[in-house]
Write a protein that holds these residues in place. Structure first.
Motif, mmCIF file in Angstrom:
data_model
loop_
_atom_site.group_PDB
_atom_site.id
_atom_site.type_symbol
_atom_site.label_atom_id
_atom_site.label_comp_id
_atom_site.label_asym_id
_atom_site.label_seq_id
_atom_site.Cartn_x
_atom_site.Cartn_y
_atom_site.Cartn_z
ATOM 1 N N GLU A 19 -18.631 -2.665 26.452
ATOM 2 C CA GLU A 19 -18.398 -3.949 25.783
ATOM 3 C C GLU A 19 -19.585 -4.887 25.951
ATOM 4 O O GLU A 19 -19.846 -5.737 25.091
ATOM 5 C CB GLU A 19 -17.130 -4.609 26.347
ATOM 6 N N ARG A 20 -20.312 -4.734 27.025
ATOM 7 C CA ARG A 20 -21.456 -5.614 27.283
ATOM 8 C C ARG A 20 -22.605 -5.375 26.307
ATOM 9 O O ARG A 20 -23.554 -6.153 26.260
ATOM 10 C CB ARG A 20 -21.968 -5.410 28.709
ATOM 11 N N LEU A 21 -22.529 -4.284 25.546
ATOM 12 C CA LEU A 21 -23.627 -3.918 24.640
ATOM 13 C C LEU A 21 -23.408 -4.413 23.216
ATOM 14 O O LEU A 21 -24.183 -4.087 22.324
ATOM 15 C CB LEU A 21 -23.794 -2.394 24.636
ATOM 16 N N LYS A 22 -22.365 -5.192 22.998
ATOM 17 C CA LYS A 22 -21.994 -5.594 21.636
ATOM 18 C C LYS A 22 -23.071 -6.400 20.926
ATOM 19 O O LYS A 22 -23.081 -6.470 19.698
ATOM 20 C CB LYS A 22 -20.683 -6.377 21.661
ATOM 21 N N ASP A 23 -23.963 -7.019 21.675
ATOM 22 C CA ASP A 23 -25.038 -7.789 21.035
ATOM 23 C C ASP A 23 -26.102 -6.899 20.416
ATOM 24 O O ASP A 23 -26.886 -7.357 19.577
ATOM 25 C CB ASP A 23 -25.708 -8.729 22.051
ATOM 26 N N THR A 24 -26.140 -5.628 20.810
ATOM 27 C CA THR A 24 -27.181 -4.731 20.301
ATOM 28 C C THR A 24 -26.630 -3.602 19.434
ATOM 29 O O THR A 24 -27.390 -2.977 18.700
ATOM 30 C CB THR A 24 -27.982 -4.103 21.465
ATOM 31 N N ILE A 25 -25.320 -3.327 19.522
ATOM 32 C CA ILE A 25 -24.742 -2.242 18.734
ATOM 33 C C ILE A 25 -23.243 -2.468 18.568
ATOM 34 O O ILE A 25 -22.605 -3.091 19.425
ATOM 35 C CB ILE A 25 -25.003 -0.868 19.395
ATOM 36 N N SER A 26 -22.701 -1.973 17.463
ATOM 37 C CA SER A 26 -21.268 -2.056 17.237
ATOM 38 C C SER A 26 -20.542 -1.128 18.207
ATOM 39 O O SER A 26 -20.841 0.063 18.285
ATOM 40 C CB SER A 26 -20.938 -1.656 15.791
ATOM 41 N N VAL A 27 -19.595 -1.666 18.958
ATOM 42 C CA VAL A 27 -18.860 -0.903 19.971
ATOM 43 C C VAL A 27 -17.384 -0.855 19.586
ATOM 44 O O VAL A 27 -16.763 -1.891 19.346
ATOM 45 C CB VAL A 27 -19.011 -1.541 21.369
ATOM 46 N N THR A 28 -16.820 0.357 19.521
ATOM 47 C CA THR A 28 -15.402 0.523 19.244
ATOM 48 C C THR A 28 -14.657 0.810 20.540
ATOM 49 O O THR A 28 -15.260 1.071 21.586
ATOM 50 C CB THR A 28 -15.163 1.671 18.254
ATOM 51 N N GLU A 29 -13.332 0.808 20.451
ATOM 52 C CA GLU A 29 -12.505 1.029 21.630
ATOM 53 C C GLU A 29 -12.719 2.408 22.238
ATOM 54 O O GLU A 29 -12.567 2.601 23.452
ATOM 55 C CB GLU A 29 -11.023 0.852 21.260
ATOM 56 N N SER A 30 -13.105 3.375 21.409
ATOM 57 C CA SER A 30 -13.290 4.744 21.913
ATOM 58 C C SER A 30 -14.671 4.990 22.519
ATOM 59 O O SER A 30 -14.909 6.042 23.120
ATOM 60 C CB SER A 30 -13.057 5.746 20.773
ATOM 61 N N ASP A 31 -15.583 4.041 22.371
ATOM 62 C CA ASP A 31 -16.951 4.215 22.891
ATOM 63 C C ASP A 31 -16.979 3.904 24.390
ATOM 64 O O ASP A 31 -17.334 2.812 24.819
ATOM 65 C CB ASP A 31 -17.926 3.303 22.150
ATOM 66 N N CYS A 32 -16.627 4.906 25.178
ATOM 67 C CA CYS A 32 -16.503 4.711 26.621
ATOM 68 C C CYS A 32 -17.521 5.501 27.434
ATOM 69 O O CYS A 32 -17.424 5.565 28.658
ATOM 70 C CB CYS A 32 -15.095 5.113 27.072
ATOM 71 N N PHE A 33 -18.497 6.116 26.758
ATOM 72 C CA PHE A 33 -19.501 6.919 27.447
ATOM 73 C C PHE A 33 -20.896 6.402 27.106
ATOM 74 O O PHE A 33 -21.134 5.903 25.995
ATOM 75 C CB PHE A 33 -19.374 8.395 27.059
ATOM 76 N N ILE A 34 -21.798 6.511 28.061
ATOM 77 C CA ILE A 34 -23.170 6.061 27.846
ATOM 78 C C ILE A 34 -24.142 7.160 28.276
ATOM 79 O O ILE A 34 -23.896 7.881 29.241
ATOM 80 C CB ILE A 34 -23.489 4.758 28.614
ATOM 81 N N LEU A 35 -25.234 7.295 27.527
ATOM 82 C CA LEU A 35 -26.321 8.208 27.866
ATOM 83 C C LEU A 35 -27.463 7.374 28.419
ATOM 84 O O LEU A 35 -27.916 6.426 27.766
ATOM 85 C CB LEU A 35 -26.774 8.987 26.634
ATOM 86 N N VAL A 36 -27.914 7.703 29.619
ATOM 87 C CA VAL A 36 -28.900 6.862 30.296
ATOM 88 C C VAL A 36 -30.036 7.691 30.859
ATOM 89 O O VAL A 36 -29.941 8.902 31.024
ATOM 90 C CB VAL A 36 -28.253 6.073 31.460
ATOM 91 N N THR A 37 -31.138 7.015 31.152
ATOM 92 C CA THR A 37 -32.169 7.523 32.045
ATOM 93 C C THR A 37 -32.529 6.387 32.986
ATOM 94 O O THR A 37 -32.006 5.267 32.849
ATOM 95 C CB THR A 37 -33.396 8.048 31.287
#
Length: 230
Positions: free
Chosen positions: A25-43
């Motif tokens: 939810e904290r990423l909403k300023d940079t991308i559209s986030v839905t309720e099912s978007d619960c995973f993140i790919l990071v480095t």
């Protein structure tokens, strides 16, 4: 496995998917986030101030479907390790798009750091001594009559068999520049400060040069670090 259960080299500059739940939810300023978007790919990378940061490359709805936002040139956000440390994570084999975006961000974060410092982050034997949030800070021992006591040291570079840096605390030693050698303790290594001070006296300088020459000849301590990585 949770992120906090992995050693530094298991995630540093590597690629992981984390089960982030509502954190996206904290990423909403940079991308559209839905309720099912619960995973993140990071480095991950270490910024100019020495803090470990995780760059969010993309988000998604499952471990295997985490590509949303990958085509954005910039990362979707950054998180400190304390935000992610209790989350379940899996290492992934990155495709060319993931590598390109991830390594571009890593270079933005670390490009101004001295190459000599960046090399010290490749040394796996230091991982269990590193600070969880500032990996360039490691525990270093000082020998007293009643035993060895350890204090944090900010790393500078390798110098022959030595790891060099500046102590951040320790009675009478805070701020001192030191050269430390590794010593075995069971299956791992600890560090012991051998020389103290920016300037050594003639006898210490001679001993230091001899240890560097011997270390380079037979490869003890951190000597030959670059050769071991080739």
């Amino acid at each position: 496995m949770k992120l906090k259960d992995r050693d530094f080299r298991e995630y540093y500059h590597r690629f992981l998917v984390l089960e982030a739940d509502a954190l996206t939810e904290r990423l909403k300023d940079t991308i559209s986030v839905t309720e099912s978007d619960c995973f993140i790919l990071v480095t991950s990378a270490v910024n100019a101030e020495g803090y470990l940061r995780f760059g969010i490359l993309s988000i998604g709805s499952s471990w295997d479907a985490c590509r949303k936002g990958m085509m954005n040139k910039q990362v979707l956000g950054e998180y400190a390790p304390e935000v992610l440390r209790d989350m379940a994570c899996r290492l992934v084999d990155p495709d060319p798009d993931v590598k390109q975006k991830g390594f571009r961000w890593i270079e933005q974060m670390e490009g101004s750091s001295p190459a000599s410092l960046r090399k010290t982050r490749e040394e796996e034997s230091l991982d269990h001594l590193r600070d969880d949030f500032c990996p360039d800070i490691v525990l270093t021992g000082i020998a007293y009559k009643d035993g060895i006591k350890e204090y944090p040291m900010r790393i500078r570079s390798f110098e022959g068999p030595f790891l060099t840096g500046r102590l951040l605390s320790g009675p009478g030693y805070a701020g001192q520049f030191v050269r430390a050698l590794p010593y075995p303790t069971g299956e791992t290594y600890r560090l012991l400060a051998v020389f103290f001070g920016d300037v050594l006296n003639d006898a210490q300088e001679k001993e230091k040069r001899q240890l560097i020459e011997e270390g380079n000849r037979i490869g003890f301590g951190f000597a030959g670090h670059d050769r071991r990585r080739q």
